[in-house]
Design a protein around this motif. Structure first.
Motif, PDB file in Angstrom:
ATOM      1  N   TRP A   1       1.042  -4.538   4.336  1.00  0.00           N
ATOM      2  CA  TRP A   1       2.149  -3.629   4.002  1.00  0.00           C
ATOM      3  C   TRP A   1       3.219  -3.509   5.091  1.00  0.00           C
ATOM      4  CZ3 TRP A   1       1.966   0.113   7.710  1.00  0.00           C
ATOM      5  CH2 TRP A   1       0.729   0.499   8.225  1.00  0.00           C
TER       6      TRP A   1
ATOM      7  N   CYS B   1      -5.304   1.225  10.169  1.00  0.00           N
ATOM      8  CA  CYS B   1      -5.534   0.227   9.112  1.00  0.00           C
ATOM      9  C   CYS B   1      -5.794  -1.166   9.696  1.00  0.00           C
ATOM     10  CB  CYS B   1      -4.335   0.154   8.170  1.00  0.00           C
ATOM     11  SG  CYS B   1      -4.582  -1.080   6.855  1.00  0.00           S
TER      12      CYS B   1
ATOM     13  N   GLY C   1      -4.300  -3.773   1.387  1.00  0.00           N
ATOM     14  CA  GLY C   1      -3.463  -3.068   0.462  1.00  0.00           C
ATOM     15  C   GLY C   1      -4.221  -2.198  -0.553  1.00  0.00           C
TER      16      GLY C   1
ATOM     17  N   CYS D   1      -2.347   4.211   6.928  1.00  0.00           N
ATOM     18  CA  CYS D   1      -3.402   4.725   7.809  1.00  0.00           C
ATOM     19  C   CYS D   1      -3.152   4.258   9.248  1.00  0.00           C
ATOM     20  CB  CYS D   1      -4.774   4.259   7.331  1.00  0.00           C
ATOM     21  SG  CYS D   1      -5.167   4.857   5.665  1.00  0.00           S
TER      22      CYS D   1
ATOM     23  N   CYS E   1       0.848  -1.193   0.000  1.00  0.00           N
ATOM     24  CA  CYS E   1       0.000   0.000   0.000  1.00  0.00           C
ATOM     25  C   CYS E   1       0.881   1.240   0.000  1.00  0.00           C
ATOM     26  CB  CYS E   1      -0.931   0.027   1.220  1.00  0.00           C
ATOM     27  SG  CYS E   1      -2.221   1.290   1.058  1.00  0.00           S
TER      28      CYS E   1
ATOM     29  N   GLN F   1      -8.299   3.447  -2.217  1.00  0.00           N
ATOM     30  CA  GLN F   1      -8.406   4.798  -1.640  1.00  0.00           C
ATOM     31  C   GLN F   1      -8.388   5.883  -2.713  1.00  0.00           C
ATOM     32  OE1 GLN F   1      -5.901   2.591  -1.242  1.00  0.00           O
ATOM     33  NE2 GLN F   1      -3.974   3.552  -0.715  1.00  0.00           N
TER      34      GLN F   1
HETATM   35  S1  SF4 Z   1      -4.798  -0.683   3.049  1.00  0.00           S
HETATM   36 FE1  SF4 Z   1      -6.325   1.001   2.908  1.00  0.00          FE
HETATM   37  S2  SF4 Z   1      -6.766   1.393   5.064  1.00  0.00           S
HETATM   38 FE2  SF4 Z   1      -4.847   0.254   5.028  1.00  0.00          FE
HETATM   39  S3  SF4 Z   1      -3.173   1.770   4.964  1.00  0.00           S
HETATM   40 FE3  SF4 Z   1      -3.682   1.263   2.860  1.00  0.00          FE
HETATM   41  S4  SF4 Z   1      -5.199   2.857   2.329  1.00  0.00           S
HETATM   42 FE4  SF4 Z   1      -5.116   2.822   4.510  1.00  0.00          FE
END
Ligand code: SF4
Ligand SMILES: C[S@@+](CC[C@H](N)C(=O)[O-])C[C@H]1O[C@@H](n2cnc3c(N)ncnc32)[C@H](O)[C@@H]1O
Ligand SMILES: Nc1nc2[nH]cc(C(=O)O)c2c(=O)[nH]1
Ligand SMILES: [Mg+2]
Length: 239
Positions: free
Chosen positions: A46, A40, A80, A37, A33, A107
């Motif tokens: 990630w 998350c 991700g 966040c 990713c 996102q």
């Molecule tokens: S997977 Fe989605 S919720 Fe998780 S860090 Fe990435 S953007 Fe943010």
């Protein structure tokens, strides 16, 4: 063909969030990713704690069929950020050739041409509590390219943790009034294994969110949802 890092394949289960909530679906979760966040619920995609398998499109479809048998006709691609992976275009094509419908969760920070071929696209811009910043011009372009497709749908979904997030969600809704909008309860208890306690905690948070929306005149045309899968199965992975 470009390979895709696959973190997990699971299902059939029900889609627990957003525009196709309740729909029986398989999940394909990719690794990696571009965001981080703070809350998350899929950080294992990630943070290096779990390793993806690099797979060809045909192997991915085979694995979906091995897991799901004849019990599905819908696949949700999440991560991700699946939009990091060009090779998913071929996965989507193979699935649709078999009459299987597809959905994606992203996102909205990266574009891929295959995005326009997905049946149900959910774009989930991140509110201030996430610690991430929205690039509004990029989001404008994303939505412009997805909203006027014939039989295919796009929706927005914002996760809400506090009042500041609510005001951000109202900004998103006012910027894209023509796009169906979902507000979702944020899960702030990602490590508890006490499912009964989590259920009542999340229902209390859902009730708070509903109350706020009922009294917000900038949010008159939104749908307010919990994460159904978390109510049913807690923080378990792969459900
Ligand atoms: S997977 Fe989605 S919720 Fe998780 S860090 Fe990435 S953007 Fe943010
Ligand atoms: C894990 S993300 C993967 C797809 C993509 N990266 C995204 O964020 O849209 C899938 C969905 O879960 C939501 N989500 C992540 N953590 C959450 C949490 N703690 N509580 C509620 N929803 C969460 C995200 O906002 C997103 O809508
Ligand atoms: N059942 C179920 N529904 C979901 N909707 C979005 C999910 C995701 O992690 O992207 C998810 C998930 O992980 N499980
Ligand atoms: Mg999830």
């Amino acid at each position: 063909m470009k390979k895709v890092p696959v973190l997990e394949i699971f299902g059939p289960t029900i889609q627990g969030e957003g525009m196709v909530i309740g729909r029986k679906t398989m999940f394909l979760r990719t690794g990696g990713c571009d965001y981080r966040c703070s809350w998350c619920d899929s950080a294992f995609t990630w943070d290096g704690s779990q390793k993806p398998d690099l797979l060809e499109a045909s192997d991915i479809v085979e694995r979906l069929e091995m897991e799901g048998g004849s019990f599905f006709n819908h696949v949700t691609i999440s991560g991700g950020n699946p939009a990091l992976h060009e090779g998913l275009g071929e996965v989507n094509r193979l699935l649709q050739e078999k009459g299987i419908q597809t959905a994606v969760e992203t996102q909205g920070s990266f574009w891929q041409e295959w995005m326009t071929e997905i049946d149900d696209v959910t774009i989930s811009p991140k509110p201030p509590s996430s610690g991430m910043k929205t690039n509004w011009e990029q989001l404008d372009a994303y939505i412009r390219r997805l909203k006027d497709r014939d039989t295919k749908k796009v929706s927005l979904k914002v996760v809400i943790f506090d009042d500041t997030d609510l005001s951000y969600a109202a900004d998103v809704h006012e910027r894209y009034p023509e796009v169906e909008m979902f507000l979702q309860t944020g899960n702030d208890e990602l490590s508890t294994a006490d499912d009964q306690w989590l259920l009542s905690h999340l229902l209390t948070r859902y009730e708070w969110l509903v109350e706020q929306v009922l009294h917000a005149n900038r949010l008159n045309d939104v749908k307010v949802l919990p994460q159904l899968h978390t109510l049913l199965w807690g923080n378990k992975q792969g459900v």
